[in-house]
Design a protein around this motif. Structure first.
Motif, short mmCIF file in Angstrom:
data_model
loop_
_atom_site.label_atom_id
_atom_site.label_comp_id
_atom_site.label_asym_id
_atom_site.label_seq_id
_atom_site.Cartn_x
_atom_site.Cartn_y
_atom_site.Cartn_z
N UNK A 535 0.82 -1.21 0.00
CA UNK A 535 0.00 0.00 0.00
C UNK A 535 0.85 1.26 0.00
N UNK A 536 2.03 1.18 0.62
CA UNK A 536 2.86 2.37 0.85
C UNK A 536 3.48 2.90 -0.43
N UNK A 537 3.80 4.21 -0.41
CA UNK A 537 4.53 4.86 -1.51
C UNK A 537 6.03 4.79 -1.28
N UNK A 538 6.42 4.75 -0.01
CA UNK A 538 7.84 4.70 0.38
C UNK A 538 8.01 3.56 1.37
N UNK A 539 9.05 2.73 1.16
CA UNK A 539 9.32 1.60 2.05
C UNK A 539 10.72 1.74 2.62
N UNK A 540 10.84 1.67 3.96
CA UNK A 540 12.13 1.73 4.64
C UNK A 540 12.58 0.29 4.90
N UNK A 541 13.54 -0.19 4.10
CA UNK A 541 13.90 -1.60 4.14
C UNK A 541 14.61 -1.97 5.44
N UNK A 542 15.28 -1.04 6.10
CA UNK A 542 16.04 -1.36 7.31
C UNK A 542 15.24 -1.09 8.58
N UNK A 543 13.97 -0.67 8.44
CA UNK A 543 13.17 -0.34 9.61
C UNK A 543 13.82 0.75 10.45
N UNK A 544 14.48 1.70 9.80
CA UNK A 544 15.13 2.80 10.51
C UNK A 544 14.50 4.12 10.09
N UNK A 545 14.04 4.89 11.08
CA UNK A 545 13.36 6.14 10.76
C UNK A 545 14.30 7.21 10.23
N UNK A 546 15.61 7.08 10.49
CA UNK A 546 16.53 8.07 9.90
C UNK A 546 16.57 7.93 8.38
N UNK A 547 16.17 6.75 7.85
CA UNK A 547 16.04 6.60 6.39
C UNK A 547 14.91 7.48 5.86
N UNK A 548 13.88 7.69 6.68
CA UNK A 548 12.78 8.56 6.27
C UNK A 548 13.29 9.99 6.13
N UNK A 549 14.11 10.43 7.10
CA UNK A 549 14.69 11.77 7.03
C UNK A 549 15.54 11.91 5.76
N UNK A 550 16.29 10.86 5.43
CA UNK A 550 17.10 10.89 4.20
C UNK A 550 16.19 10.98 2.98
N UNK A 551 15.12 10.16 2.95
CA UNK A 551 14.21 10.14 1.80
C UNK A 551 13.54 11.49 1.60
N UNK A 552 13.14 12.13 2.70
CA UNK A 552 12.45 13.42 2.61
C UNK A 552 13.36 14.49 2.01
N UNK A 553 14.59 14.58 2.52
CA UNK A 553 15.52 15.58 2.00
C UNK A 553 15.99 15.23 0.59
#
Length: 629
Positions: A535-553
């Motif tokens: 369902x998601x548009x973005x998937x964090x494969x390592x289950x690490x929220x700092x990957x979300x910060x990387x993806x956003x920037x």
């Protein structure tokens, strides 16, 4: 025509141009002329063929403009210009294909990591088989230096596993009995026997490759607009070149105008940025599903988090059993019997604790019904068991005594999630389960706030005490507890109606409606359920929220890169056309500058491949400086 053929024809055309220059220096004009004509034919043939196919498709293409310009140059006897234009156009196509190939290198690297064979233990004998012959339930043996070929659970042994192909994290993770391993990862050292749970195209690694392929082929809104623009712009360029000829009477100027007007850099600028950005995300363990997702992610100003498995580790432990009338182990066994059909983190925790205590489980219940956001109701061995939260007890008409409520409140204030267990319609006990906050969660939220996110909200089905405790520690702007799946989706719908650009991060089945409702849905890959990942548009494969910060920037940087390319492409064409009309730019020199602009646009996009988390601090600093000004 493939990349190899393009490079071969480009090389031949370039050598013919070089020979023409040498023949000119040797004072043999006829030989020079022949060499230029052959060079024009060699480089012009594939361009003319593409133009012909475009005409059959009732479309105006860039190749059609170039072909018309070359025919005009040949008519005027400008053989140097005809050969130079065709060579430069072909050379530009060659550079474009090579650069796109490089930006897709992350995908190629992933595919190269796919194991082709595996060692299977059958009848106590090790047999090497192709990956395509593996089946669920196989016992797969993996040793040091070998890649894991299945998604499964370690049944025997211990190993340090490099999960960087999935997570982007190079530090090996220690795996032992009961831990999960994933296809595409590598055993750095050790030995394990793995029970295969997913094989072939069902593995996380195979789905990751498929998602990256789809993402790199999908188009952003900007790309779609530019495609529509090119379909209008190209015939307009033809009409304008005719107008130039009618006004000036100069055929050479009209032909030059026609070639320079080709929107090559404009057309290539957006897709090469998107491909490069998505490739960067894949290397850092982030799957961004396409150009449109990239653009939407860059505009997010509000992030909504689920708690369990998203802000917390998703590895809860059973802290306490409060049993009212029956033996605590029997209460745990019945709860575990019910939860064997659940995918929820809390349910899996109950099952694992029962296994750790060697409590006998009879298998799947006779009847089972999962009530999303509340719990589960089963019949096992003729006994009715309900396991869940207060909402489940209320919906089942099961009374919760004052003493039981006080006990539950005491456990919740200690930061536990309380699971109510009812047997045959009577509340028999409470299970207190606690989960740790992810160590990187606080820093990730700070980085997201610095990068442009204004509002952070936590929605959870958990109790108010535990939710507020987590919210305070992470600096959430709002915390809403006791939320059902439909309630989460409705809450996000209201935020969108108020004008917020909302991202929803979750990992479970109960999060899927909210993930689908948000402008951007984000799922945890390694620990998340299949439905949340799909369902998601973005998937964090390592289950690490700092990957979300990387993806956003990364999304913000990619969109800015696209805008830079578009501005540069339009500006270059405008300046060149002005130069043509004022007699300062001619066919060969104009084409050279035109193709150079294509190359610069590509090189600018390739810079995205080197984008890393250190850039986040720069973005945050820039925003703070702008805010002060």
């Amino acid at each position: 025509m493939n990349a190899r053929q393009t490079s071969f024809l480009t090389l031949i055309s370039g050598l013919l141009l070089l020979s023409a220059a040498l023949l000119h220096g040797a004072g043999w004009p006829k030989g020079q002329q022949i060499s230029l004509l052959i060079a024009t034919a060699v480089a012009g043939a594939p361009i003319a063929f593409k133009a012909y196919r475009a005409i059959l498709g009732k479309a105006f293409s860039i190749e059609l403009l170039v072909t018309m310009a070359v025919i005009g140059a040949l008519y005027l006897g400008e053989y140097v210009e005809s050969a130079a234009v065709t060579f430069l156009f072909l050379f530009g196509a060659f550079l474009e294909s090579r650069t796109l190939e490089k930006t897709r290198s992350s995908l190629k690297a992933l595919i190269d990591m796919s194991p082709l064979e595996a060692i299977v233990l059958r009848n106590e004998v090790e047999t090497r088989v192709p990956v395509g012959e593996l089946a669920e339930g196989d016992h797969v043996v993996i040793r040091s230096g070998e890649r894991v070929a299945v998604d499964g659970t370690v049944m025997k042994g211990r190993a340090a596993v490099n999960e960087s192909p999935l997570t982007g994290e190079a530090v090996p993770v220690n795996k032992t009995i009961g831990d999960s391993v994933f296809s595409g990862t590598m055993i750095d050292n050790g030995y394990v026997e793995v029970l295969a749970k997913k094989v072939g195209e069902d593995t996380v690694f195979a789905r990751m490759i498929e998602l990256v392929e789809e993402a790199q082929e999908s188009k952003s809104k900007t790309q779609k607009f530019l495609d529509r623009f090119a379909r209008i712009y190209t015939p307009s360029a033809v009409l304008l070149s005719i107008l130039v000829f009618l006004v000036t009477g100069k055929l050479d100027m009209a032909i030059t105008f026609l070639v320079i007007a080709c929107p090559g850099a404009l057309v290539i600028g957006a897709p090469v940025s998107i491909v490069s950005g998505i490739g960067n995300g894949a290397r850092h363990g982030v799957l961004i599903k396409g150009g449109e997702v990239m653009e939407n992610l860059s505009r997010v100003d509000t992030v909504v988090f689920d708690k369990t498995g998203t802000l917390t580790r998703g590895r809860p432990t059973l802290r306490e059993i409060s049993s009212f009338n029956m033996d605590s182990n029997e209460l745990l066994r019945l709860a575990a019997e019910a939860e064997t059909v659940s995918e929820h983190h809390l349910g899996l925790t109950i099952v694992k604790e029962a296994a750790r205590r060697n409590l006998p489980l009879s298998g799947k219940p006779d009847q089972a019904e999962v009530i999303k956001g509340s719990g589960i109701r089963v019949v096992t061995g003729g006994i009715s068991v309900a396991v869940g939260n207060r909402n489940l007890m209320e919906s089942e008409g099961i009374a919760v005594s004052t003493s039981a409520e006080e006990d539950a409140s005491r456990l919740e204030k200690l930061g536990n999630t309380v699971v109510f267990v009812a047997v045959d319609g009577k509340l028999e006990g409470l299970l207190a389960i606690a989960d740790e906050i992810r160590p990187e969660a606080g820093q990730a939220i700070r980085k997201l706030r610095e990068a442009g996110v204004n509002r952070f909200i936590m929605l959870t089905g958990d109790n108010r005490h535990t939710a507020e405790l987590v919210g305070r520690k992470l600096g959430m702007d709002e915390v809403h507890a006791g939320m059902l799946p439909d309630g989460k989706a409705d809450f996000i719908s209201k935020l969108k109606e108020q004008g917020y650009r909302v991202a929803m991060a979750g990992d479970g089945i109960n999060d899927a409606p909210a993930i689908a409702t948000a402008d951007i849905g984000l799922a945890m890959g390694e620990g998340g359920t299949d439905i949340a990942m799909e369902t998601a548009d973005v998937v964090l494969m390592a289950d690490r929220l700092d990957q979300f910060a990387h993806a956003y920037s990364l999304a913000k940087t990619t969109v800015r890169n696209m805008k830079q390319n578009t501005f540069f492409a339009v500006g270059t064409v405008a300046l060149l056309l002005f130069g043509v009309l004022t007699g300062q730019v001619f066919l060969a020199s104009g084409m050279f500058i035109h193709e150079l602009s294509v190359l610069l646009v590509i090189l600018n996009a390739v810079r995205l491949g080197r984008f890393n988390s250190k850039s986040l601090n720069k973005i945050g600093l820039m925003k703070r400086i702008q805010a002060r000004e």
